[in-house]
Design a protein around this motif. Structure first.
Motif, PDB file in Angstrom:
ATOM      1  N   SER A 110      86.583 -13.601 -23.133  1.00 46.43           N
ATOM      2  CA  SER A 110      85.185 -13.363 -22.786  1.00 46.43           C
ATOM      3  C   SER A 110      84.297 -13.201 -24.004  1.00 46.43           C
ATOM      4  CB  SER A 110      85.070 -12.130 -21.882  1.00 46.43           C
ATOM      5  OG  SER A 110      85.615 -10.986 -22.526  1.00 46.43           O
TER       6      SER A 110
ATOM      7  N   THR B 282      80.269 -14.668 -25.186  1.00 43.01           N
ATOM      8  CA  THR B 282      79.270 -13.709 -25.657  1.00 43.01           C
ATOM      9  C   THR B 282      78.731 -14.101 -27.023  1.00 43.01           C
ATOM     10  OG1 THR B 282      80.313 -11.910 -24.416  1.00 43.01           O
ATOM     11  CG2 THR B 282      78.892 -11.296 -26.253  1.00 43.01           C
TER      12      THR B 282
ATOM     13  N   GLU C 141      77.173 -14.197 -16.622  1.00 42.14           N
ATOM     14  CA  GLU C 141      76.981 -13.016 -17.459  1.00 42.14           C
ATOM     15  C   GLU C 141      75.946 -13.258 -18.556  1.00 42.14           C
ATOM     16  OE1 GLU C 141      79.399  -9.996 -20.474  1.00 42.14           O
ATOM     17  OE2 GLU C 141      80.498 -11.538 -19.366  1.00 42.14           O
ATOM     18  N   HIS C 142      75.920 -14.490 -19.089  1.00 45.70           N
ATOM     19  CA  HIS C 142      75.073 -14.747 -20.251  1.00 45.70           C
ATOM     20  C   HIS C 142      73.834 -15.578 -19.944  1.00 45.70           C
ATOM     21  CE1 HIS C 142      79.274 -14.211 -21.824  1.00 45.70           C
ATOM     22  NE2 HIS C 142      78.621 -13.249 -22.461  1.00 45.70           N
TER      23      HIS C 142
ATOM     24  N   LEU D 168      72.362 -10.265 -20.838  1.00 45.11           N
ATOM     25  CA  LEU D 168      72.426 -10.627 -22.249  1.00 45.11           C
ATOM     26  C   LEU D 168      71.493  -9.750 -23.077  1.00 45.11           C
ATOM     27  CD1 LEU D 168      73.744 -12.593 -24.255  1.00 45.11           C
ATOM     28  CD2 LEU D 168      71.764 -14.096 -23.953  1.00 45.11           C
TER      29      LEU D 168
ATOM     30  N   LEU E 231      73.103  -6.553 -23.635  1.00 44.30           N
ATOM     31  CA  LEU E 231      74.180  -6.687 -24.616  1.00 44.30           C
ATOM     32  C   LEU E 231      73.624  -6.717 -26.037  1.00 44.30           C
ATOM     33  CD1 LEU E 231      77.253  -7.040 -24.801  1.00 44.30           C
ATOM     34  CD2 LEU E 231      76.894  -9.508 -24.728  1.00 44.30           C
TER      35      LEU E 231
ATOM     36  N   LEU F 211      75.282  -3.905 -28.148  1.00 39.40           N
ATOM     37  CA  LEU F 211      76.441  -4.413 -28.891  1.00 39.40           C
ATOM     38  C   LEU F 211      76.593  -3.766 -30.266  1.00 39.40           C
ATOM     39  CD1 LEU F 211      78.844  -6.302 -28.786  1.00 39.40           C
ATOM     40  CD2 LEU F 211      77.411  -8.095 -29.795  1.00 39.40           C
TER      41      LEU F 211
END
Length: 607
Positions: free
Chosen positions: A160, A164, A211-212, A274, A277, A281
């Motif tokens: 994954s 990302t 997800e992105h 995203l 994140l 992150l």
């Protein structure tokens, strides 16, 4: 709004020039489309085939070489400017890589824009990549004539973090070239039966996209290499995680789709994962990177939380607890040997087309027909794959063979309308035995082995006569138990049934139309009058197959016993399984050099 073309191709194993011409043919085909294609995506190792093992050094080229050769093909096709993403084995700075070239063909800005070298190399199960190629070290998004792109080659996408990284670098489209063999059977969210590996792939690809908030273009190889089948089923996934286009299974195809990058904006607005994140992150990475203290031990963090409130009884529940549905160990799993018969039928007929015709160059197949369910099913599948005019059924009776076996073999021949040959092996078998045992003192096992090997002599000689490839009929149960004559039953170079348990063979045979009278009779090798397979085993196939299923998946005998079998039954099957490994291997050769065949000199069976 760029237009994509995804070409799921069947490469010619190890033939760079032939595959380059095929790619050129695709470029010529899509050149006729209006509006024109902006990007053509080809699968992993499209220039060579995937399982080339030690042949990597022969098929690998530099990215510059591939770009030059693609330019020639593009000009010959008279195609307008187009970008291409093509998987290939690469030579780069004296190393070999599994790579994907992204290049612009035609126009003033033609050139190589990016080369992605596969980072995660599968080295497990049927995969052995790390033995033959080096790892890439980066995942990087890059700009193209129409947008920003990143490439993940096959296994890269299973991690994954790869998706990302690509998205954080601004990728709008993630290209995933793949050469992933089909394994198992499963069902997608819409209830469509697919190979289980395809179902998992689609789940992974949808996760990357959803997800992105990126588009994902997945290009899969098609065809069989050494029995391992690449299923196709290429897909385009939208930024909301929806599969908007899916290619056919086990067939070559070119898929086209117009990608709307505005959907990325809408998807990220509706689910700003995203953006979250990007904010969090750095903190997560900082925490991950905290150094360890002491002798290789990470300092245990102090757990921070607020104490309980509202006295000592505030959280107690006075109402009866609701019943919760329990899933997991002890819950009925269903039949572990259940198969999707229609999918299996398509899978195996595609296998025969590829392995008999395309890989080995035969137009015809020849099948030894015993009158049993295995050889009958093989003949039915061969006819579907090759056509009835290209299948020859051979009956090979011995003087003690059951007349019923001959009759049932004839029933299959007449039902399918195939050419047939009958060769009585009695004189050949008895003539040999009379020389080695003049007094006639021969035990039934030796006589049966001679009969089985004589049948292979007949089958391979008729193969040369009719230019027809022998097709095997042994099932997985018999192969695992060693219930065959070495260098006889399991000798034919192509076998569609070798990964099906006997009970699965029966199920598929009923589905394709094998006569019921054959399905209902007790299985027998018919080497000794009155002999039955289950009589030799001392246990039924229904039990044998399930015990084998659990054992080869790594369960201990005691765990198998706990599933409803007696210790004696499990011990009997396990004993045969463990004592017959030698029958499933090529002869053991003393290794004395660094070029020992099968140890250092590695080439797949079809290259």
């Amino acid at each position: 709004m760029p237009r994509l073309a995804i070409a799921q191709l069947r490469p010619t194993k190890g033939d760079y020039n032939a595959n380059l011409q095929k790619i050129g043919g695709v470029l010529a085909q899509i050149a006729k489309l209006d509006p024109p294609v902006d990007l053509a995506v080809f699968p992993e190792t499209a220039t060579s085939g995937y399982f080339v093992e030690g042949g990597v050094r022969d098929v690998a080229v530099t990215a510059g070489t591939l770009f030059r050769d693609l330019t020639v093909e593009h000009e010959a096709a008279g195609a307008p400017p187009v970008d291409v993403a093509i998987g290939f084995y690469e030579v780069f700075q004296n190393h070999f890589y599994n790579s994907c070239l992204y290049a612009s063909l035609g126009g003033k800005d033609a050139g190589v824009r990016h080369v992605h070298r596969k980072v995660f190399l599968p080295t497990y199960g049927v995969f052995d990549e790390e033995r033959f190629v080096d790892r890439g070290r980066e995942i990087r998004a890059f700009d193209t004539r129409w947008g920003r792109v990143a490439i993940l080659v096959c296994e890269d996408a299973w991690h994954s973090i790869s998706g990302t990284i690509a998205a954080l670098q601004g990728a709008q489209l993630v290209i995933v070239p793949s050469a992933s063999p089909a394994r198992g059977t499963g069902m997608d969210e819409e209830g469509v039966r697919l190979p289980a590996s395809v179902v998992r792939w689609e789940r992974i690809l949808r996760g990357i996209a959803d997800e992105h908030g990126v588009w994902v273009a997945f290009a899969s190889l098609v065809g069989f290499e050494g029995g391992k089948g690449f299923p196709g089923g290429s897909v385009v996934v939208s930024p909301t995680g929806d599969i908007v286009l899916r290619g056919p299974l086990f067939e070559e195809a070119v898929l086209t789709y117009d990608v709307d990058f505005e959907e990325i904006t809408r998807a990220r607005a509706e689910a700003p994962l995203l953006a979250d994140l990007e904010v969090n992150l750095p903190h997560l990475v900082k925490n991950l990177a905290k150094g360890e203290t002491g002798k290789g031990k990470r300092k245990r963090a102090v757990v921070q939380f607020d104490p309980a409130t509202n006295g000592t009884d505030g959280s107690r529940v006075s109402t009866p607890a609701a019943r919760i549905h329990v899933v997991g160990k002890g819950v009925e799993e269903g039949d572990p040997l259940a198969i999707d018969t229609d999918l299996a039928r398509r899978w195996l007929t595609s296998f025969l087309k590829d392995e008999v015709v395309r890989r080995r160059g035969f137009a015809k197949g020849i099948v030894g027909l015993s009158g049993g369910v295995d050889s009958s099913l093989t003949a039915f599948l061969a006819v579907e794959a090759l056509g009835k005019d290209n299948v020859i059924g051979v009956r090979m009776p011995y003087c003690t063979s059951s007349p019923e076996s001959l009759d049932h073999a004839l029933l299959v021949i007449e039902t399918l309308g195939i050419q047939s040959v009958t060769i009585d092996i009695t004189a050949a078998v008895d003539g040999y035995l009379a020389q080695v045992e003049p007094n006639g003192d021969i035990d039934p096992t030796r006589r049966g082995n001679v009969m089985a090997r004589e049948r292979m002599i007949v089958l391979f000689d008729l193969s040369a006569k009719y230019k027809a490839l022998p097709i095997g009929t042994s099932n997985k149960s018999e192969r695992l138990l060693g219930y065959f004559t070495w260098h006889a039953d399991d000798t034919p170079p192509v076998n569609p049934l070798g990964d099906l348990f006997k009970t699965q063979v029966r199920t598929l045979a009923r589905h394709v139309g094998v006569p019921e009278v054959i399905l209902k009779k007790p299985p027998t090798p018919d080497l000794v009058p009155g002999q039955t397979t289950e009589g030799d085993f001392g246990i039924s196939y229904d039990k044998v197959d399930r015990i084998l299923y659990y054992l080869i998946r790594g369960m201990k005998p005691a765990e198998v016993v706990a599933r409803g079998f007696t210790p004696e039954e499990v011990a009997k099957v396990a004993g045969r399984l463990e004592s017959t490994h030698w029958k499933r291997r090529l002869p053991t050769v003393a290794m004395m050099s660094q070029t020992a065949i099968g140890e250092f000199y590695l080439r797949p069976v079809d290259y």
